[in-house]
Write an enzyme that holds these catalytic residues in place. Sequence first.
Site, PDB file in Angstrom:
ATOM      1  N   GLU A   1       1.811   3.942  27.159  1.00 20.73           N
ATOM      2  CA  GLU A   1       0.551   3.502  26.446  1.00 20.73           C
ATOM      3  C   GLU A   1       0.500   1.831  26.187  1.00 20.73           C
ATOM      4  O   GLU A   1      -0.405   1.303  26.152  1.00 20.73           O
ATOM      5  CB  GLU A   1       0.579   4.277  25.181  1.00 20.73           C
ATOM      6  CG  GLU A   1      -0.224   5.692  25.295  1.00 20.73           C
ATOM      7  CD  GLU A   1      -0.096   6.440  24.347  1.00 20.73           C
ATOM      8  OE1 GLU A   1      -0.879   7.110  23.619  1.00 20.73           O
ATOM      9  OE2 GLU A   1       1.230   6.850  23.674  1.00 20.73           O
TER      10      GLU A   1
ATOM     11  N   ASP B   1       2.379   9.482  24.839  1.00 18.08           N
ATOM     12  CA  ASP B   1       2.808  10.197  23.723  1.00 18.08           C
ATOM     13  C   ASP B   1       2.767  11.691  23.868  1.00 18.08           C
ATOM     14  O   ASP B   1       1.900  12.185  24.314  1.00 18.08           O
ATOM     15  CB  ASP B   1       2.427   9.524  22.455  1.00 18.08           C
ATOM     16  CG  ASP B   1       2.816   8.139  22.316  1.00 18.08           C
ATOM     17  OD1 ASP B   1       3.715   7.726  22.972  1.00 18.08           O
ATOM     18  OD2 ASP B   1       2.175   7.638  21.709  1.00 18.08           O
TER      19      ASP B   1
ATOM     20  N   ASP C   1       1.695  14.110  21.899  1.00 21.29           N
ATOM     21  CA  ASP C   1       0.923  14.561  20.993  1.00 21.29           C
ATOM     22  C   ASP C   1      -0.452  14.804  21.303  1.00 21.29           C
ATOM     23  O   ASP C   1      -0.778  14.706  22.471  1.00 21.29           O
ATOM     24  CB  ASP C   1       1.260  13.929  19.709  1.00 21.29           C
ATOM     25  CG  ASP C   1       0.453  12.365  19.750  1.00 21.29           C
ATOM     26  OD1 ASP C   1       0.089  12.101  20.716  1.00 21.29           O
ATOM     27  OD2 ASP C   1       0.829  11.491  19.038  1.00 21.29           O
TER      28      ASP C   1
ATOM     29  N   GLU D   1      -3.191  13.197  20.807  1.00 27.40           N
ATOM     30  CA  GLU D   1      -3.868  11.898  20.979  1.00 27.40           C
ATOM     31  C   GLU D   1      -3.187  11.589  22.650  1.00 27.40           C
ATOM     32  O   GLU D   1      -3.864  10.948  23.334  1.00 27.40           O
ATOM     33  CB  GLU D   1      -3.433  10.818  20.062  1.00 27.40           C
ATOM     34  CG  GLU D   1      -4.450   9.519  20.106  1.00 27.40           C
ATOM     35  CD  GLU D   1      -5.952   9.955  19.569  1.00 27.40           C
ATOM     36  OE1 GLU D   1      -6.751   9.215  19.899  1.00 27.40           O
ATOM     37  OE2 GLU D   1      -6.240  10.950  19.128  1.00 27.40           O
TER      38      GLU D   1
ATOM     39  N   TYR E   1      10.203   9.359  18.038  1.00 31.02           N
ATOM     40  CA  TYR E   1       8.789   9.136  17.867  1.00 31.02           C
ATOM     41  C   TYR E   1       8.251   9.420  16.374  1.00 31.02           C
ATOM     42  O   TYR E   1       8.906  10.297  15.847  1.00 31.02           O
ATOM     43  CB  TYR E   1       7.982  10.503  18.896  1.00 31.02           C
ATOM     44  CG  TYR E   1       6.516  10.159  18.939  1.00 31.02           C
ATOM     45  CD1 TYR E   1       6.038   8.931  19.294  1.00 31.02           C
ATOM     46  CD2 TYR E   1       5.514  11.131  18.544  1.00 31.02           C
ATOM     47  CE1 TYR E   1       4.675   8.779  19.501  1.00 31.02           C
ATOM     48  CE2 TYR E   1       4.331  11.113  18.655  1.00 31.02           C
ATOM     49  CZ  TYR E   1       3.801   9.667  19.222  1.00 31.02           C
ATOM     50  OH  TYR E   1       2.454   9.443  19.266  1.00 31.02           O
TER      51      TYR E   1
ATOM     52  N   ARG F   1       5.487   9.912  14.836  1.00 24.68           N
ATOM     53  CA  ARG F   1       4.436  10.548  14.505  1.00 24.68           C
ATOM     54  C   ARG F   1       4.559  12.206  14.654  1.00 24.68           C
ATOM     55  O   ARG F   1       4.360  12.769  15.722  1.00 24.68           O
ATOM     56  CB  ARG F   1       3.024  10.398  15.133  1.00 24.68           C
ATOM     57  CG  ARG F   1       2.580   9.094  14.804  1.00 24.68           C
ATOM     58  CD  ARG F   1       1.186   8.583  15.648  1.00 24.68           C
ATOM     59  NE  ARG F   1       0.891   7.281  15.072  1.00 24.68           N
ATOM     60  CZ  ARG F   1       1.040   6.164  15.854  1.00 24.68           C
ATOM     61  NH1 ARG F   1       1.727   6.226  16.998  1.00 24.68           N
ATOM     62  NH2 ARG F   1       0.421   5.002  15.493  1.00 24.68           N
TER      63      ARG F   1
ATOM     64  N   HIS G   1       7.848  18.008  18.153  1.00 22.28           N
ATOM     65  CA  HIS G   1       8.691  16.999  18.093  1.00 22.28           C
ATOM     66  C   HIS G   1       9.985  17.122  17.058  1.00 22.28           C
ATOM     67  O   HIS G   1       9.761  18.028  16.341  1.00 22.28           O
ATOM     68  CB  HIS G   1       8.005  15.797  17.465  1.00 22.28           C
ATOM     69  CG  HIS G   1       6.840  15.128  18.466  1.00 22.28           C
ATOM     70  ND1 HIS G   1       7.000  14.638  19.917  1.00 22.28           N
ATOM     71  CD2 HIS G   1       5.498  14.985  18.305  1.00 22.28           C
ATOM     72  CE1 HIS G   1       6.256  14.217  20.333  1.00 22.28           C
ATOM     73  NE2 HIS G   1       5.141  14.549  19.492  1.00 22.28           N
TER      74      HIS G   1
END
Length: 945
Positions: free
Chosen positions: A18, A104, A106, A108, A334, A336, A381
């Site tokens: 990203e 990532d 997740d 998103e 990570y 988040r 996570h």
Amino acid sequence: MSPTSETADGGRRLVIVESPAKAKTIKGYLGPGYVVEASVGHIRDLPSGAAEVPEKYTGEVRRLGVDVENDFQPIYVVNADKKAQVRKLKELLAESDELYLATDEDREGEAIAWHLQEVLKPKVPVHRMVFHEITKDAIRAAVANPRELNTRLVDAQETRRILDRLYGYEVSPVLWKKVMRGLSAGRVQSVATRLVVERERERIAFRSAEYWDLTGTFSTGRAGDASDPSSLVARLNSVDGRRVAQGRDFGSDGRLKSDQVLHLDEANARALATALESASFSVRSVESKPYRRSPYAPFRTTTLQQEASRKLGFGAKSTMQVAQKLYENGFITYMRTDSTTLSDTAVSAARAQVTQLYGADYLPDKPRTYAGKVKNAQEAHEAIRPSGDRFRTPAETGLTGDQFRLYELIWKRTVASQMKDAVGNSVTVRIGGRASDGRDAEFSASGKTITFHGFMKAYVEGADDPNAELDDRERRLPQVAEGDALSAEEVSVDGHATKPPARYTEASLVKELEEREIGRPSTYASIIGTILDRGYVFKKGTALVPSFLSFAVVNLLEKHFGRLVDYDFTARMEDDLDRISRGEAKAVPWLKRFYFGEGDDNAGAASGAGNGDGDHLGGLKELVTDLGAIDAREISSFPVGDGIMLRVGRYGPYVERGEKDEEGHQRADVPEDIAPDELTVGYAEELLAKPSGDFELGADPESGNQIVAKDGRYGPYVTEILPDGTPKTGKNAVKPRTASLFKSMALDTVTLADALKLMSLPRVVGADAEGVEITAQNGRYGPYLKKGTDSRSLTTEDQLFDITLDEALAIYAQPKQRGRAAAKPPLKELGTDPVSERPVVVKDGRFGPYVTDGETNATLRSDDSVEAITPERGYELLAEKRAKGPAKKTAKKAPAKKAPAKKATTAKKTAAKKTTTAKKTTAAKTTAAKKTTAKKTAASAKSDE
């Protein structure tokens, strides 16, 4: 399979992440045969305006970017600023044998990976590469163990995006029509704003209560030391067996909640203190209990934001920005995450450091595990922790500044989570005595001793309340036994007043949202950023203060869109979205029920558009159809008292008494930095009592134009009234001369001569040796000289008319000082800033006192004072200023130059040429800025998630 063996066949692998920073780090771990490139975030999204929607779509689809009549099919477009990057990715993919989507892990990130696959249309094998830390081992393991795209996560993110688009694009236009252009509504941002507004309403309605009690200092009569003090301080607990009222016993109306407690006023408290002067006291009871405190769970996103706010003074947005850098550079996992779980590798690393740094005595026999506390926790996570299988100590990282401070916080919390409990004893001592008037008074004191600090050696959690006692605080009491006689060294009388509920800080608002199960932890930082950027909330110190504008917005939403800002309703929507992500509910039926109000079994009983009882409730579309029922004036008006109304207008809040056409009508603007709970009847009366309206001063002898004095939004000023027919727009437009009043002037006393003198500014003082003009000007922040782009402050306003060229040149001959107080001694010294390691002092500046470490300046807030400010508060203000970053500069049109005092030299001509070029550049930037503004206006209804 290792990367080396994979690339031995000469194949080429394209890895897409990203961010460019992450790409650079990962490239170093993969080596030859791998091309690592960044998507730079999302490459595709719903259109931000109708202009971006393909021509084949019309009507509502063009407006919303979602085809609500065709199963809510989203219309995705490649972002204009990402088209070049997409071309680059396609070119790289054409030269590659495999594609690794390494966004990532997740919702998103999964959606970004899916969008990349949809846009790039790869004809080579595609792998989903996932990792939660950027270390060599983690990246190589991710390459060797790819998986397929998780379409369930993609569907969940897409449903959220569509929901938030519908919410924002349907409700925001209502705010534009009924409150003010450019406002926005969002599924979570509107609820977050309502929380802040409701807290301010509580403060406005709050009525303080006064109560009194006694504090006694009692002595054992023997010599003491640190482990066994000779005296203790105890507070009055009861009189004749009746408990004395404390702050918690009063309601927000200032009245006692129960008549079972004794409310002491000042007279009774003083009388009791006098009656106890000759009393004999003894220990009535000693209650001792074991004390044990377990370590805190490792950080997840929200607890990291809260602690960074408490301990480092970081805002939620700043915390996530710093954490992002730490993650991308391989220092932490990570950032988040909802999880408090540590991998076996991390537990081993933490336990090893406990033994190494604190000794085996601090290591529990078994590793500690922590159960998740977040309902519907997403993404598998770990907790946020230092990366790698051996944690680097903060000193070993080489980090500096904010990154060092945040890493140290994460490192300490992680290590502490694998340490032993803190243990000790808590003691309560009750002391009794009989007053001369026969009343029995009982005092109590509580103490705590920690015999083994355990995890507290590494880390102690902060508190939102600055007056709260932290876990490692000890209070040692004398070793006394029941029946021991004590002497009263002093019995003092203490008065107290109850306080309104504290405003939310970023930390406490994040905590409140999480406890109410509203929104997702990963989005809280952006939500708080949105409500600050929109002007719904502003900061006073660390407190979040709602603006009057937010009162109008929340008032409208509560009265006409009640369900959309209902806390339970919003939490149920979150549950439904999580059910969709788990495959327990279908997205389209749920969206239909939310938008159209249609019932459907697949939507579930707790669907966002229903109440769980199976009844039909109107959907969002129905709610926004009937706007005639919304009275714009009513929802923007709030009674202050004594016939005064606070109104929120297009140009800001104002107070008004009476109607506009009535005799005796009064109106006054409200300063922008006034908190709603500060707008009392008395303050409103002061605003209304100030001179208002236009004061006619007479005609300008030269032009004949009438000169008037007015009170504007930024203070009193004078201006001229141009004759009818004077062009106000176009090439021949004429602007009236205008000038702010000096601080020594007042609207009702300024004269025509004063006005003409003020409007003659700026005054040409002369030119320097190179012919560059020097002018004296009066600005919003005071009088100053200007030579090209070099400005110098003047001491007094009178110098604007009196200063000579020689005096001006003498000022410019001196080194430029930062602010008026540069040559003055500091008002107060606070110590060394923990970030910059520079001395921090309080100085007196042009805009009032401020703290500075020589690099960063931060103005003291209205509730700060030079006398009371602490070093910690000073460091907090500096940290908050650093988090905001440098002020953004706005391009301004250069004022027309007046004739110089002498003929221009070659240097002057060169300067003029540069000015012409600068004007062209400014014009180009202005055109671009207008386009950007138009795009932002179109996108202002976008959601908060």
